[in-house]
Design an enzyme around this catalytic site. Structure first.
Site, short mmCIF file in Angstrom:
data_model
loop_
_atom_site.label_atom_id
_atom_site.label_comp_id
_atom_site.label_asym_id
_atom_site.label_seq_id
_atom_site.Cartn_x
_atom_site.Cartn_y
_atom_site.Cartn_z
N ASP A 130 0.98 -1.07 -0.14
CA ASP A 130 -0.12 -0.02 0.26
C ASP A 130 0.90 1.19 0.06
OD1 ASP A 130 -2.16 2.01 0.01
OD2 ASP A 130 -3.16 0.92 1.68
C1 BGC Z 1 -4.82 3.37 0.04
C2 BGC Z 1 -4.78 2.53 -1.07
C3 BGC Z 1 -4.94 3.27 -2.63
C4 BGC Z 1 -3.35 4.18 -2.21
C5 BGC Z 1 -3.14 4.72 -3.62
C6 BGC Z 1 -3.66 4.39 0.06
O1 BGC Z 1 -3.49 5.40 0.95
O2 BGC Z 1 -4.95 2.91 1.39
O3 BGC Z 1 -6.33 1.89 -1.11
O4 BGC Z 1 -4.81 2.25 -3.27
O5 BGC Z 1 -3.28 4.82 -1.17
O6 BGC Z 1 -3.95 5.93 -3.91
#
Ligand code: BGC
Length: 760
Positions: free
Chosen positions: A241
């Protein structure tokens, strides 16, 4: 179902062979370069080897292609209903179609991997990202996710299944360890991922921010290697993530392939250093590079140039999806659909009628191609002589005043029926924080109370991403849960109010009566960086069943403008072996006046479980469209796993032989059809006996029972059947090794070893 046959979903093995060949030509620097992104949304390209960059974007319910860091404006894209809405459709084919449309938009914008779907369980209705997740039930979430992935990937675009694993609260999400026992992890928090991986092979899986039992998800080799790859056969790559990497080298060692966003030279130099120092083996490094390279090569081949999507068609699909997701929670006296042959004046009350809440805030926020409002769409559908009155009733933040309520009451009084639009404002539900209460803003509740005092015919339409309480539920005639219905949600509401759409959604999450009734109360969100999942395998309906707590609306519940009758439950056999499948057939009939769709739900209940089990668990479902008067048979196939629990002694799924009840009906609380079957084991599969086994376990073991009298005698009981109750209990619960001491050495260690040899 059509989507399983799509030829593009077939997995060509040769990309992996090509990747394995290519990796032998890469230098250590190039490998390290690939493992950390190039900025926020791309992987690095390596021109020398013709390795292109992979373009990655959020997800999940629409494309959010941004330039640069953070959350600035993204390209216009169709905003579909969010996951909590889509799951309420219980319609895998619809989700598949949404997936294909999402992928077309990705192709049009040169995006190769879409960051979604999200399948985390709704451990608490307060969790800030519940609107982005499907359900409190792992089967439903897993099936929805598999359909989504198959849809997107059928168009040559990859997905990233997230957030793996046990990512269930927003509060201090990068630091709070989700602490849960093995069985809870296996039975509740992993199966949605497992189903999606096994049925749909997502091109990537996103490792979550949180530690799981104190090991960061991005460094957790149990999750990333043993379970995901070895046990489930995952072939794609694992991406972190955004910002979830802590010790990147530990991550690569554990099975992580891509750090996002990229950290420039930071991780790269650590990887190179670790290889030189022998802390990261070249083989482990290649193991991380190959799956990523495999996807890059596949994406390169599947990239289509010149794709343009038809925004109008996609908007129409978004409207259909929103319509299928509507859940009719109450409809006294059949107030809905509104009869516009009789109604001359209608009042639409509540600012959401004109400025709808249609998606959640955070990384999933889409820049929609257009937005429809219930107010405008209803005007288009009703006769031009129908008077549509309006009052805002509350402010953007959900507060109200006496004047706003008074105005709303006057408008409602002047009409024959009032539809109040309420729910949760944007500031209530957002990635990054959890809700602190289940209540809607006081202004919304007060408005509904005021309007229902002024007008007897009130329908409430709700726009919210997860469960809310409804203190006014008794005082209104109809409640339509419209969720965060995406950009075309307003049109779908107008369709349902006028009867063009017959609501067919069912709740994919329980609506509790009060926060104090919820499974993880009062420790949600957990603080002090430790989230202890004390409720174990009991979340959602599993919890309410066990505690006999009546919810406001149960899991699986939803009404229709028509009625359905269930009959003819036919179970393939009354005694089955755990190695056999068993078919279940049931008839469902539309007994009402209009066409409709019913979600047939099948649950399994074990009558005398050896380990504590939920009272029932959802094991299959199907959505059936029926004309008025039409009847159809629906059939399901149950397999061993549908009767199994996760056995923490064997570390595997296991069936306890005995009676299981099969329950079929229209919601978790309305299961009129029931039949009991007996599941038999093909071989007596007892846990192996050890020196720590209890004497009663010897007595119940096919080989061990021959030794029970000898052990009892060594203890000093000639005939255990004649022994005093307490003495017998003492004997039975005694571990084998203690017999040596209790027999004052007459039963020797050698005799013990000999017995153990003979019972294996
Ligand atoms: C979120 C993800 C997301 C990623 C990219 C993170 O903060 O938890 O779900 O895909 O950011 O934006």
């Amino acid at each position: 179902m059509i989507f399983t046959k799509n030829p593009l979903t077939q997995r060509p093995a040769d990309y992996s062979a090509k990747a394995r060949a290519l990796v032998t030509e890469m230098t250590l620097e190039e490998k390290a370069l690939l493992l950390s992104g190039d900025g926020w949304w791309h992987t690095h390209s390596i021109d020398r080897l013709e390795i292109p960059a992979l373009s990655i974007s959020d997800g999940p319910h629409g494309l959010r292609k941004v330039e640069g860091a953070g959350l600035p404006t993204s390209v216009p894209a169709t905003c579909f209903p969010t996951a909590s809405a889509l799951a309420s459709s219980w319609d895998t084919e619809l989700i598949w179609q949404v997936g294909t449309a999402l992928a077309e938009e990705c192709q049009a914008h040169d995006v190769q991997v879409l960051l979604g779907p999200g399948v985390n369980m709704k451990r608490s209705p307060l969790a800030g990202r519940n609107f982005e997740y499907f359900s409190e039930d792992p089967l439903l979430a897993g099936k929805m996710a598999a359909a989504y992935i198959l849809g997107v990937q059928s168009q040559g675009v990859g997905t990233s299944l997230k957030h793996y694993a046990a990512n269930n609260q927003e509060f201090e999400r990068m630091a709070t360890s989700s602490n849960l026992d093995e069985r809870t992890l296996r039975e509740l928090y992993l199966p949605a991922f497992e189903i999606a991986v096994k049925e749909a092979q997502p091109w990537s899986v996103m490792a979550a921010y949180n530690p799981v039992n104190h090991v960061y998800a991005t460094e957790n080799s149990l999750l990333l290697r043993d379970i995901l790859r070895t046990q489930w056969g995952f072939e794609g790559f694992v991406v972190s993530d955004w910002g979830a990497v802590h010790d990147g080298v530990a991550g690569v060692n554990a099975g992580l392939s891509l750090e996002m966003p990229g950290s420039g030279d930071y991780l790269r130099s650590k990887i190179i250093g670790a290889v030189h120092a022998g802390r990261l083996s070249p083989a482990k490094l290649d193991e991380a590079v190959v799956p990523l390279l495999t996807v890059i090569l596949k994406a390169k081949d599947r990239k289509r140039s010149g794709v343009a999507f038809d925004a109008g068609n996609h908007d129409a699909l978004a409207r259909r999806a929103a319509g299928e997701s509507l859940v009719l929670l109450k409809n006294s006296g059949g107030l809905l659909p509104l009869d516009f042959r009789q109604i001359k004046t209608i009042a639409l009350i509540g600012a959401f009628a004109k400025t709808p809440r249609y998606q959640g805030a955070g990384s999933s926020q889409v820049n929609p191609t257009r937005i429809s409002t219930a107010y405008d769409e209803l005007l288009k559908l009703v006769d031009k002589n129908t008077v549509v009155r309006y009052a805002a009733g509350y402010t953007e933040e959900g507060t109200t005043t006496e004047d706003l309520i008074e105005e709303a009451k006057q408008e409602a009084k002047a009409a024959e029926v009032a539809v109040v639009f309420a729910g949760l404002p944007n500031s209530y539900e957002c990635e990054g924080f959890d809700r602190s209460s289940l209540e809607m803003p006081a202004g919304h509740d007060q408005l509904i109370a005021g309007v229902s005092a002024a007008q007897p015919n009130v329908a409430v339409v709700l726009m919210n991403g997860s469960a809310v309480t409804m203190p006014w539920a008794e005082n209104v005639r109809a409640i339509l849960e419209a969720w965060l219905g995406g950009q075309a949600g307003g049109g779908a509401i107008a369709d349902a109010l006028t009867g063009r759409v017959n609501p067919s959604g069912k709740l994919a999450e329980t609506f509790p009566l009060r926060l104090e009734d919820t499974p993880s109360f009062p420790d949600f969100p957990s603080r002090i960086k430790e989230a202890n999942y004390g409720e174990g395998i009991f979340i959602g309906y599993r919890y309410y069943d066990a505690r006999k707590i009546a919810p406001l609306f149960p899991f699986g519940f939803g009404l229709s403008y028509t009625t359905f009758a269930y009959s003819g439950l036919l179970v393939g056999a009354t005694v089955v072996k755990e190695t056999d499948g068993v078919t279940v057939e049931v008839k469902v009939k539309n007994t009402g006046p209009v066409a409709g769709q019913e979600v047939v739900q099948l649950y399994v209940h074990e009558q005398r479980p050896k380990v504590v089990r939920p009272q029932k668990e959802l094991k299959a479902f199907a959505k059936v469209a029926l004309q008025a008067g039409e009847e159809r048979a629906v059939s399901f196939q149950l397999m061993k796993r549908d009767f199994a629990y996760y056995d923490t002694v064997r570390h595997d799924w296991n069936v306890n032989p005995g009676k299981f009840e099969i329950l079929v009906g229209s919601s978790s609380q309305d299961l009129p059809l029931r039949q009991t079957i007996e599941v038999e084991l093909t071989k007596q599969d007892c846990a192996p006996l050890t020196r720590y086994s209890l004497l009663k376990e010897f007595e119940n073991h096919p080989k061990g029972k021959a030794f029970y009298p000898q052990l009892a005698e060594a203890f000093g009981l000639g005939n255990p059947d004649e022994a005093d109750m307490a003495v017998r209990a003492f004997l039975d619960d005694m571990p084998l090794y203690k017999v040596c001491a209790f027999s004052e050495g007459k039963f020797t260690e050698q005799m013990l070893t000999e017995i153990l040899k003979q019972v294996q």
